[in-house]
Design an enzyme around this catalytic site. Structure first.
Site, mmCIF file in Angstrom:
data_model
loop_
_atom_site.group_PDB
_atom_site.id
_atom_site.type_symbol
_atom_site.label_atom_id
_atom_site.label_comp_id
_atom_site.label_asym_id
_atom_site.label_seq_id
_atom_site.Cartn_x
_atom_site.Cartn_y
_atom_site.Cartn_z
ATOM 1 N N HIS A 216 0.784 -1.251 0.000
ATOM 2 C CA HIS A 216 0.000 0.000 0.000
ATOM 3 C C HIS A 216 0.811 1.294 0.000
ATOM 4 O O HIS A 216 0.234 2.357 -0.138
ATOM 5 C CB HIS A 216 -0.986 0.077 1.184
ATOM 6 C CG HIS A 216 -2.221 -0.741 1.034
ATOM 7 N ND1 HIS A 216 -3.344 -0.273 0.365
ATOM 8 C CD2 HIS A 216 -2.545 -1.976 1.471
ATOM 9 C CE1 HIS A 216 -4.290 -1.210 0.418
ATOM 10 N NE2 HIS A 216 -3.840 -2.250 1.070
ATOM 11 N N ASP A 306 -5.232 -12.043 0.895
ATOM 12 C CA ASP A 306 -6.172 -10.922 0.989
ATOM 13 C C ASP A 306 -7.621 -11.412 0.990
ATOM 14 O O ASP A 306 -8.526 -10.664 0.614
ATOM 15 C CB ASP A 306 -5.948 -9.908 -0.152
ATOM 16 C CG ASP A 306 -6.268 -8.473 0.250
ATOM 17 O OD1 ASP A 306 -6.710 -8.251 1.392
ATOM 18 O OD2 ASP A 306 -6.073 -7.564 -0.592
HETATM 19 ZN ZN LIG Z 1 -4.896 -4.043 1.750
#
Ligand SMILES: [Zn+2]
Ligand SMILES: *[C@@H]1O[C@H](CO)[C@@H](O)[C@H](O)[C@H]1NC(C)=O
Ligand SMILES: *[C@@H]1O[C@H](CO)[C@@H](O)[C@H](O)[C@H]1NC(C)=O
Ligand SMILES: *[C@@H]1O[C@H](CO)[C@@H](O)[C@H](O)[C@H]1NC(C)=O
Ligand SMILES: *[C@@H]1O[C@H](CO)[C@@H](O)[C@H](O)[C@H]1NC(C)=O
Ligand SMILES: *[C@@H]1O[C@H](CO)[C@@H](O)[C@H](O)[C@H]1NC(C)=O
Length: 413
Positions: A216, A306
């Site tokens: 990120h 994820d």
């Molecule tokens: Zn994430």
């Protein structure tokens, strides 16, 4: 019990498919020897969005609206999971810390509610201990630096609560570090990568023994952290930019730096990061594994599915029960047992152990008292206690604004 029947159906289907596929058989053997450690799962966020974290109303044995539940974990041979204590960016400068504490609480409660299945874990040793007890090690990663509200004291408290990695950003800048959207041009750079305070955060994480997660963040931040971090770093859920040029993925030159630093990139299964489109399959995920191996070797690869954090997952990897199929695919592609075992968990264990060694070697270093400059965090939701500025500054400002408005109104009369 009826769910036993369900579990039996799943297991027998599984046993049948093993018999049919020697690669799957070998995959399962390797997964019995080496724990599969996944870097990122958002089930805790599903518990908030679906149940307001009211865990008493949830049965993780029968929950069927998520990618993750206990029977799927068992079928998937998932041995250790970093659960994401994630709260969205719109909590930043508001109630991010409380919301994060609530996510940490729900993870603790999950482990307490299912002691036969989960073991709360905070160390590399705990992961192996849970594995020998045939339980899934449950660890905590905080996803997004906004969760520490620019406070090293809060960061230390998160560590005390068991948090063992922090993703420096989610998809927003914090007052001290830039996120990946800076690289797409949709967010401005506000910190030129990491600010001075940001460097202090890395230093403090190294001292504490909290892994730095570079999923990120902007590319500049990746480079800055890889350059200064005392301990190796992780990407808890990022794929290869060389296969799909999405800015959430990791470019080849960074993969090489991760290799030098002996870190790990845990491959994300989100369709959009796998193929840069909304469709993907298991074989295309395996392409990311192959690419990273080709560029930087098998010693930096891991799994970071994820699951429950994304809407679209690849065909063949529909939920956490499917990991063995991916492991079998790597074997089918001539990965050696040793390479597969590194990706399953040995790489992450190596990083975690090194992070713990750095912590132990710095045990005489004192906690950092550095404050973020008040100007960087000044806003109406924050007082200035602890800073050498008038503590009622916010109130006085509000009062003067009120007076101005009153004057303006009076002048209209
Ligand atoms: Zn994430
Ligand atoms: C999922 O669970 C709900 C509630 O327990 C149940 O009503 C439903 O039939 C289940 N769906 C499937 C596909 O098993
Ligand atoms: C998820 O996993 C189970 C096996 O545990 C499988 O039978 C099922 O079809 C999968 N669910 C979805 C929605 O793909
Ligand atoms: C790496 O860090 C050193 C100081 O620790 C600094 O002098 C150097 O410029 C940095 N290099 C990069 C590429 O950021
Ligand atoms: C995965 O998708 C690609 C691209 O559409 C296709 O060529 C390939 O055959 C698919 N693989 C499997 C196993 O479905
Ligand atoms: C795997 O190795 C075998 C034997 O060396 C070879 O024939 C085959 O083409 C290889 N497969 C792949 C996908 O590289």
């Amino acid at each position: 019990m009826w769910w036993c029947a369900g579990l039996w159906t799943v297991l027998s289907a599984f046993i049948f498919s093993i018999a049919a596929d020697p690669y799957l058989e070998r995959a399962v053997q390797l997964m019995a020897q080496t724990p599969l450690i996944d870097g990122h799962n958002d089930l805790p966020w599903q518990l908030r969005s679906k149940f307001n974290n009211q865990l008493n109303n949830v049965d993780l044995n029968t929950l069927n609206s998520t990618h993750t539940n206990i029977p799927k974990i068992k079928a998937g041979r998932l041995a250790a999971q970093f659960w994401a204590a994630y709260v969205p960016c719109d909590t930043q400068n508001k109630d991010a810390v409380r919301q994060t504490l609530e996510q940490i609480d729900v993870i603790h409660r999950m482990c307490e509610k299912y002691p036969e299945d989960f073991m709360f874990a905070t160390s590399s040793r705990d992961i192996m201990e849970a594995f020998t007890q045939n339980k899934m090690a449950s660890l905590i990663g905080v996803e997004g630096g906004h969760s520490m509200d620019s406070s090293l004291a809060t960061l230390r408290t998160l560590y005390q609560l068991g948090v063992r990695y922090m993703t420096l950003t989610h998809s927003c800048n914090t007052p001290w570090v830039d996120n990946w959207l800076v690289d797409t041009g949709s967010d401005p750079s506000e910190n030129n990568g990491l600010s001075d305070f940001g460097f202090q955060v890395i230093k403090e994480m190294n001292r504490l023994g909290m892994m730095v997660d570079l999923a990120h963040v902007s590319e500049r931040v990746m480079k800055q952290v890889l350059n200064v971090s005392e301990a190796p770093v992780i990407f808890s859920h990022s794929s290869a930019y060389g296969v799909c040029p999405h800015k959430r993925n990791v470019p080849d030159d960074i993969l090489k730096l991760v290799k030098e630093k002996e870190g790990v990139v845990m491959v994300n299964f989100y369709n959009d990061y796998v193929t840069c489109s909304d469709k993907a399959n298991l074989s295309q995920v395996a392409d990311h594994f192959d690419h990273i191996k080709k560029v930087a070797g098998a010693s930096i690869i891991g799994f970071g599915g994820d699951y429950d954090g994304v809407e679209r997952v690849p065909e063949g990897l529909e939920n956490v029960s499917k990991y063995p199929a991916l492991v079998a695919e790597l074997l089918r592609r001539n990965w050696t047992n040793e390479e597969v075992q590194m990706a399953l968990g040995k790489n992450l264990l190596r990083v975690f152990e090194k992070v713990e060694q750095v912590r132990d070697s710095e045990h005489q270093a004192v906690p950092s008292d550095v404050l973020i400059p008040y100007e960087r965090v000044k806003n109406t939701c924050r007082t200035s206690y602890g800073y050498d500025v008038p503590s009622s500054g916010g109130d006085l400002l509000a009062l003067s604004h009120l007076l101005l408005v009153l004057c303006a109104l009076l002048s209209l009369l």
